[in-house]
Structures are given as structure tokens and as C-alpha cells.
Design a protein around this motif. Structure first.
Motif, PDB file in Angstrom:
ATOM      1  N   MET A  37       0.825  -1.218   0.000  1.00  0.00           N
ATOM      2  CA  MET A  37       0.000   0.000   0.000  1.00  0.00           C
ATOM      3  C   MET A  37       0.857   1.265   0.000  1.00  0.00           C
ATOM      4  SD  MET A  37      -3.251  -0.495  -0.044  1.00  0.00           S
ATOM      5  CE  MET A  37      -3.501  -2.020  -0.897  1.00  0.00           C
ATOM      6  N   LEU A  38       2.181   1.106  -0.022  1.00  0.00           N
ATOM      7  CA  LEU A  38       3.122   2.235  -0.157  1.00  0.00           C
ATOM      8  C   LEU A  38       3.120   3.159   1.062  1.00  0.00           C
ATOM      9  CD1 LEU A  38       2.172   3.200  -3.851  1.00  0.00           C
ATOM     10  CD2 LEU A  38       4.019   1.672  -3.135  1.00  0.00           C
ATOM     11  N   VAL A  39       2.745   2.609   2.219  1.00  0.00           N
ATOM     12  CA  VAL A  39       2.829   3.417   3.443  1.00  0.00           C
ATOM     13  C   VAL A  39       3.701   2.671   4.448  1.00  0.00           C
ATOM     14  CG1 VAL A  39       0.657   4.662   3.118  1.00  0.00           C
ATOM     15  CG2 VAL A  39       0.637   2.476   4.319  1.00  0.00           C
ATOM     16  N   PRO A 154      -5.341   4.091   0.533  1.00  0.00           N
ATOM     17  CA  PRO A 154      -4.871   4.930   1.641  1.00  0.00           C
ATOM     18  C   PRO A 154      -4.015   6.122   1.210  1.00  0.00           C
ATOM     19  CG  PRO A 154      -3.612   2.894   1.523  1.00  0.00           C
ATOM     20  CD  PRO A 154      -4.729   2.756   0.543  1.00  0.00           C
ATOM     21  N   ASN A 155      -3.638   6.155  -0.067  1.00  0.00           N
ATOM     22  CA  ASN A 155      -2.834   7.296  -0.544  1.00  0.00           C
ATOM     23  C   ASN A 155      -3.668   8.373  -1.214  1.00  0.00           C
ATOM     24  OD1 ASN A 155      -0.045   6.343   0.050  1.00  0.00           O
ATOM     25  ND2 ASN A 155      -0.779   4.613  -1.188  1.00  0.00           N
ATOM     26  N   ALA A 156      -4.993   8.207  -1.182  1.00  0.00           N
ATOM     27  CA  ALA A 156      -5.842   9.177  -1.892  1.00  0.00           C
ATOM     28  C   ALA A 156      -5.666  10.591  -1.342  1.00  0.00           C
ATOM     29  CB  ALA A 156      -7.303   8.746  -1.833  1.00  0.00           C
ATOM     30  N   GLN A 233      11.571   7.031  -9.212  1.00  0.00           N
ATOM     31  CA  GLN A 233      10.901   5.733  -9.033  1.00  0.00           C
ATOM     32  C   GLN A 233       9.537   5.733  -9.704  1.00  0.00           C
ATOM     33  OE1 GLN A 233       8.767   4.756  -5.311  1.00  0.00           O
ATOM     34  NE2 GLN A 233      10.300   3.144  -4.990  1.00  0.00           N
ATOM     35  N   ARG A 234       8.891   6.921  -9.786  1.00  0.00           N
ATOM     36  CA  ARG A 234       7.505   6.975 -10.236  1.00  0.00           C
ATOM     37  C   ARG A 234       7.303   7.561 -11.637  1.00  0.00           C
ATOM     38  NH1 ARG A 234       4.331   6.505  -5.569  1.00  0.00           N
ATOM     39  NH2 ARG A 234       5.583   5.310  -4.106  1.00  0.00           N
ATOM     40  N   THR A 235       8.318   8.197 -12.184  1.00  0.00           N
ATOM     41  CA  THR A 235       8.139   8.849 -13.487  1.00  0.00           C
ATOM     42  C   THR A 235       9.245   8.410 -14.435  1.00  0.00           C
ATOM     43  OG1 THR A 235       6.963  10.724 -12.533  1.00  0.00           O
ATOM     44  CG2 THR A 235       8.045  11.103 -14.644  1.00  0.00           C
ATOM     45  N   MET A 268      10.576   9.223  -3.410  1.00  0.00           N
ATOM     46  CA  MET A 268       9.859   8.651  -4.557  1.00  0.00           C
ATOM     47  C   MET A 268       9.542   9.673  -5.660  1.00  0.00           C
ATOM     48  SD  MET A 268       6.890   9.375  -2.332  1.00  0.00           S
ATOM     49  CE  MET A 268       7.069   8.307  -1.058  1.00  0.00           C
ATOM     50  N   HIS A 269       9.409  10.946  -5.272  1.00  0.00           N
ATOM     51  CA  HIS A 269       9.111  11.984  -6.266  1.00  0.00           C
ATOM     52  C   HIS A 269      10.095  13.143  -6.121  1.00  0.00           C
ATOM     53  CE1 HIS A 269       4.806  10.489  -5.538  1.00  0.00           C
ATOM     54  NE2 HIS A 269       5.034  10.208  -6.812  1.00  0.00           N
ATOM     55  N   LEU A 270      10.221  13.931  -7.174  1.00  0.00           N
ATOM     56  CA  LEU A 270      11.100  15.114  -7.120  1.00  0.00           C
ATOM     57  C   LEU A 270      10.705  16.043  -5.964  1.00  0.00           C
ATOM     58  CD1 LEU A 270      13.410  16.739  -8.450  1.00  0.00           C
ATOM     59  CD2 LEU A 270      11.708  17.757  -9.990  1.00  0.00           C
ATOM     60  N   ARG A 397       2.981  19.588   0.153  1.00  0.00           N
ATOM     61  CA  ARG A 397       2.852  19.651  -1.314  1.00  0.00           C
ATOM     62  C   ARG A 397       2.172  18.389  -1.827  1.00  0.00           C
ATOM     63  NH1 ARG A 397       4.796  18.654  -6.489  1.00  0.00           N
ATOM     64  NH2 ARG A 397       4.716  20.463  -7.851  1.00  0.00           N
ATOM     65  N   CYS A 398       2.559  17.249  -1.272  1.00  0.00           N
ATOM     66  CA  CYS A 398       1.935  15.981  -1.719  1.00  0.00           C
ATOM     67  C   CYS A 398       0.423  15.975  -1.462  1.00  0.00           C
ATOM     68  CB  CYS A 398       2.520  14.800  -0.973  1.00  0.00           C
ATOM     69  SG  CYS A 398       4.287  14.611  -1.048  1.00  0.00           S
ATOM     70  N   MET A 399      -0.022  16.653  -0.409  1.00  0.00           N
ATOM     71  CA  MET A 399      -1.435  16.572  -0.009  1.00  0.00           C
ATOM     72  C   MET A 399      -2.318  17.582  -0.734  1.00  0.00           C
ATOM     73  SD  MET A 399      -1.500  15.911   4.083  1.00  0.00           S
ATOM     74  CE  MET A 399      -0.720  17.454   4.522  1.00  0.00           C
TER      75      MET A 399
END
Ligand code: CIR
Length: 409
Positions: A37-39, A154-156, A233-235, A268-270, A397-399
Motif C-alpha cells: 500500500m506504499l505506506v 490509503p494514498n488518496a 521511481q515513479r516517473t 519517490m518523487h522530485l 505539497r503531496c497533499m
């Protein structure tokens, strides 16, 4: 027609933003599925909601209109035909294109009003919630001990990633891991069927169906013609190339700076290691810089023969000075660059600042070393509580997904 989406920088005053208030999906995570679930932990939901409400209030108090993903999707599904079409797709993407479980899920989800149905889809559907008739052997016997027919999401609440607003348009993202891939179907329905966006001239720079993977945490709108994107990792490089082609053909954007970052879960992201917070100021996690402040970056421009020209450059400050036409750039190191504090605060999103105006940011309170340093560099910092929200491995920023920002003067 004036597009309802308008984001020409990372720092212009935030006018409209999309969030998701964490819900029951958080309580459908248990230790065996944490990794998938990546958490890394399970937030305590009542406190996570309280913290999220305070985050939303901070944005409102600073003049932003807060929209909730779950409300936008509910409105998008007001027409019964659209709602049924959406249900077919989300059930198919959850693994059941047809058959007894598909039918059971559809009947069950249709028994809710639309808002509760949306909440339920995000929360996940346990096997013991529905009764299936004539299940096949595969349905009866495979993964017998797994509790869900539809996995929780859960990452929504990291609404940054499913899509990204760039200029007057959007990328609707093909996300990397199965745990998140269904989330961008929500965006597709919101853009195509919510009255605020449908038929209002929103350009879709790239939709969720091409193979290349991309997530919004990697997409940073540096100006009205420059985009920075993490190769992460994601792009993937493939998705970046396709997006650059689309932007160069259809928009004002003429520069894409693709920055290579480590491919791991902590970064995982920039935007977990690098964010723009003022005209000429950025946060940066020292772990992405080699000696002398070097990175691996590929600068892409349209060229006269219709191809894309690519140059490899490494000096991050020089790259930013040139792209933003600034005489100097202030790179503010997460945790002051200390070998223990920097990775500790980065792990809890100390680099993941959300700019709500030039030089004004929202950050997690727990990253007090980074926050103090931002203040010393003249930044106005609004701290928000973060003991539970940070367990999902994402920050302010992620949220948040900015939908409208004021243009820079
Ligand atoms: N932009 C971001 O960095 N978003 C954070 C996403 C965290 C989430 N647990 C994920 O792994 O996708």
C-alpha cells in the motif's frame, strides 16, 4: 474560453486547491499490506482527520478555495448513466471485469447514495460485505485469506500525484504502482463530467492510458514556460518525452528540465527532495547533490526540425538561473545539510513544502530545523500539525493539487 485550471508557477498565490480528507481507507490498512500500500505505518484516523482539517483551514485562512476530491467526483457522477459507466470501469480496474464478484460489487455499490458510494470505493470493499452467487473456483479459492475484493486507497489524500495542473491544462497520470493506479480514474471523470471542468476548455496534455508512468509529485511548474520533472521511481523518461512533445506542440511551454533523482521509497518523487518556494529560492535535500551542487539533468527544448533537442547539464544553480532568468539562486538545504537531521527531516517531508504565495509556505511542524532555516532565509512559514499525516510518507505539497494560482507579476 477561460479554463477553470490555471497554474503558471509553483509559487503564485494559491486561489483554488483540491484535497482529499483521509477516511476509512486508512483503517483498512493492516501490517501485512503496508509495503504494497506504499505506506510505512497506519495513521490514527481521528487525529489524521483533525490534522487534515487544520491544514485545509490554513489554506482557507490564506485565501484559497478548498475543493474536496470526493465532492468533485460525487458531482461528476450525478447522471446515472455516467455513474454506471464509472462503476464498470473502477470495478474492472479492481480486477473484476465480469462475473459473480463484478455483479455483487456493482449491486452493492449501487445501493449507496453517490457520495457514500465514492467514500466506499476509496475505503475499499471487504469480502464479507457482499454476497456473491455462482462464484467461480478461482473466485472462491484464490487468495482465500485476503480480506478485500476492492483494495483500500490509503494514498488518496496525496492529491498531488494522480494528476498535475500545468498552465491551462492537466496531465491525468498513469501511476506506477497498482496500489495507486485507480486514483487517476477519479480525475478523468472529474475533468470530463464535473460541470466546473467539463467542456470548459481544459487541455489534457497527457491522459492516463499511454504506457509511460508519471506522477504529479515529479511535475514542478517553475514558470509559465518551464517545467521541471523528476526521473524517479515513479516517473519514466518515456512519459517525460511524451509530455514534452505534447506541451511543445500545444502550449507555451518550451523548456522541460528532467532531473534524475535516486529511485527509492524515501525520495519517490522530485517534490520529496526539491521544491520551489520563492522567485529564486528552493528547498533541496543534500542527498540529491553531488560535490559542488551537481545533479544529472537533461534540458529539453523544441527544435526547428520538429524534434526535441536535449542537453545534459549538471550544475543545479546554473540550470535554474538560466531557466528562470535570475542572477542568483538560493538553495536551502533540508535539515541544514546535517548528516543526521537532513535525512530525518526529509523522511518526514522536510523538503516537501507547499508554497501558497511567493516566499510563503506551509510545512509540517515536526521539521523544526528546516523550518527555522527557511525563516532565516526570509521565508514566511505556516506550520501544520503532522504526527499522523506524515505516516503516509507525504507532506503539504503531496497533499494538495493546485487548480488555480495567480500569475506572477
Ligand atoms: N508527491 C508526493 O511525494 N506524494 C507522496 C505520496 C506518498 C504515498 N505513500 C506514495 O508512496 O505514493
Amino acid at each position: 474560453m477561460q479554463s477553470p485550471i490555471h497554474v503558471t508557477s509553483e509559487i503564485g498565490k494559491l486561489k483554488t486547491v483540491m484535497l482529499h480528507r483521509p477516511g476509512k481507507e486508512i483503517e483498512n490498512v493492516y501490517p501485512d499490506i503496508l509495503h504494497r500500500m506504499l505506506v510505512d505505518d497506519i495513521p490514527y484516523l481521528p487525529i489524521a482527520q483533525e490534522e487534515h482539517d487544520l491544514f485545509a483551514q490554513t489554506l482557507r485562512d490564506n485565501g484559497a478555495e478548498v475543493l474536496y476530491l470526493e465532492d468533485l467526483l460525487t458531482d461528476a457522477l450525478a447522471d446515472n448513466g455516467i455513474k454506471e459507466e464509472f462503476l464498470e470501469k473502477i470495478i474492472a480496474e479492481s480486477g473484476y471485469a465480469a462475473g459473480a464478484i463484478h455483479d455483487g460489487l456493482k449491486e452493492y455499490l449501487l445501493s449507496f447514495n453517490t457520495k457514500d458510494m465514492v467514500d466506499k470505493i476509496i475505503a475499499g470493499v471487504r469480502k464479507d460485505e457482499i454476497k456473491t452467487k455462482h462464484a467461480s473456483l478461482a473466485e472462491l479459492a484464490e487468495d482465500r485469506d485476503y480480506p478485500f475484493y476492492m483494495d483500500p486507497m490509503p494514498n488518496a489524500y496525496f492529491t498531488r500525484d494522480q494528476q498535475a495542473c500545468i498552465g491551462d491544462g492537466i496531465t491525468i497520470n498513469h501511476m506506477t504502482f497498482k496500489a495507486r493506479q485507480r486514483e487517476s480514474l477519479f480525475t478523468e471523470y472529474i475533468i470530463n463530467h464535473n460541470k466546473r471542468f467539463a467542456d470548459k476548455g481544459v487541455e489534457v496534455w497527457r491522459n492516463r492510458y499511454p504506457e509511460g508512468r508519471i506522477e504529479g509529485g515529479d511535475e514542478l511548474v517553475l514558470s509559465d514556460h518551464v517545467l521541471a520533472i523528476g526521473i524517479s521511481q515513479r516517473t519514466s523518461a518515456k512519459a517525460i518525452t511524451e509530455l514534452a512533445e505534447s506541451l511543445f506542440e500545444k502550449s507555451n511551454y518550451d523548456t522541460v528540465i528532467a532531473i534524475h533523482i535516486p529511485h527509492n521509497h524515501a525520495m519517490m518523487h522530485l517534490d520529496t527532495v526539491f521544491t520551489m518556494i520563492n522567485y529564486d529560492q528552493f528547498t533541496v535535500h543534500p542527498a540529491i547533490l553531488r560535490d559542488g551542487g551537481h545533479v544529472d539533468a537533461y534540458i529539453m527544448h523544441p527544435s526547428s526540425n520538429g524534434e526535441i533537442s536535449i542537453t545534459h547539464e549538471t550544475n543545479l544553480k546554473e540550470i535554474l538561473k538560466k531557466a528562470l532568468d535570475k542572477p542568483e539562486i538560493d538553495l536551502i538545504p533540508t535539515g541544514g545539510g546535517d548528516p543526521i537531521i537532513a535525512p530525518r527531516e526529509q523522511w518526514n517531508d522536510g523538503s516537501n513544502t507547499l508554497a501558497i504565495a511567493p516566499g510563503v509556505v506551509v510545512t509540517y511542524d515536526r521539521n523544526y530545523v528546516s523550518n527555522d532555516l527557511l525563516r532565516k532565509h526570509g521565508i514566511l512559514v505556516h506550520e501544520v500539525r503532522s504526527s499522523e499525516l506524515s505516516r503516509g510518507r507525504g507532506g503539504p505539497r503531496c497533499m494538495s493539487c493546485p487548480i488555480v494560482r495567480e500569475d506572477l507579476k
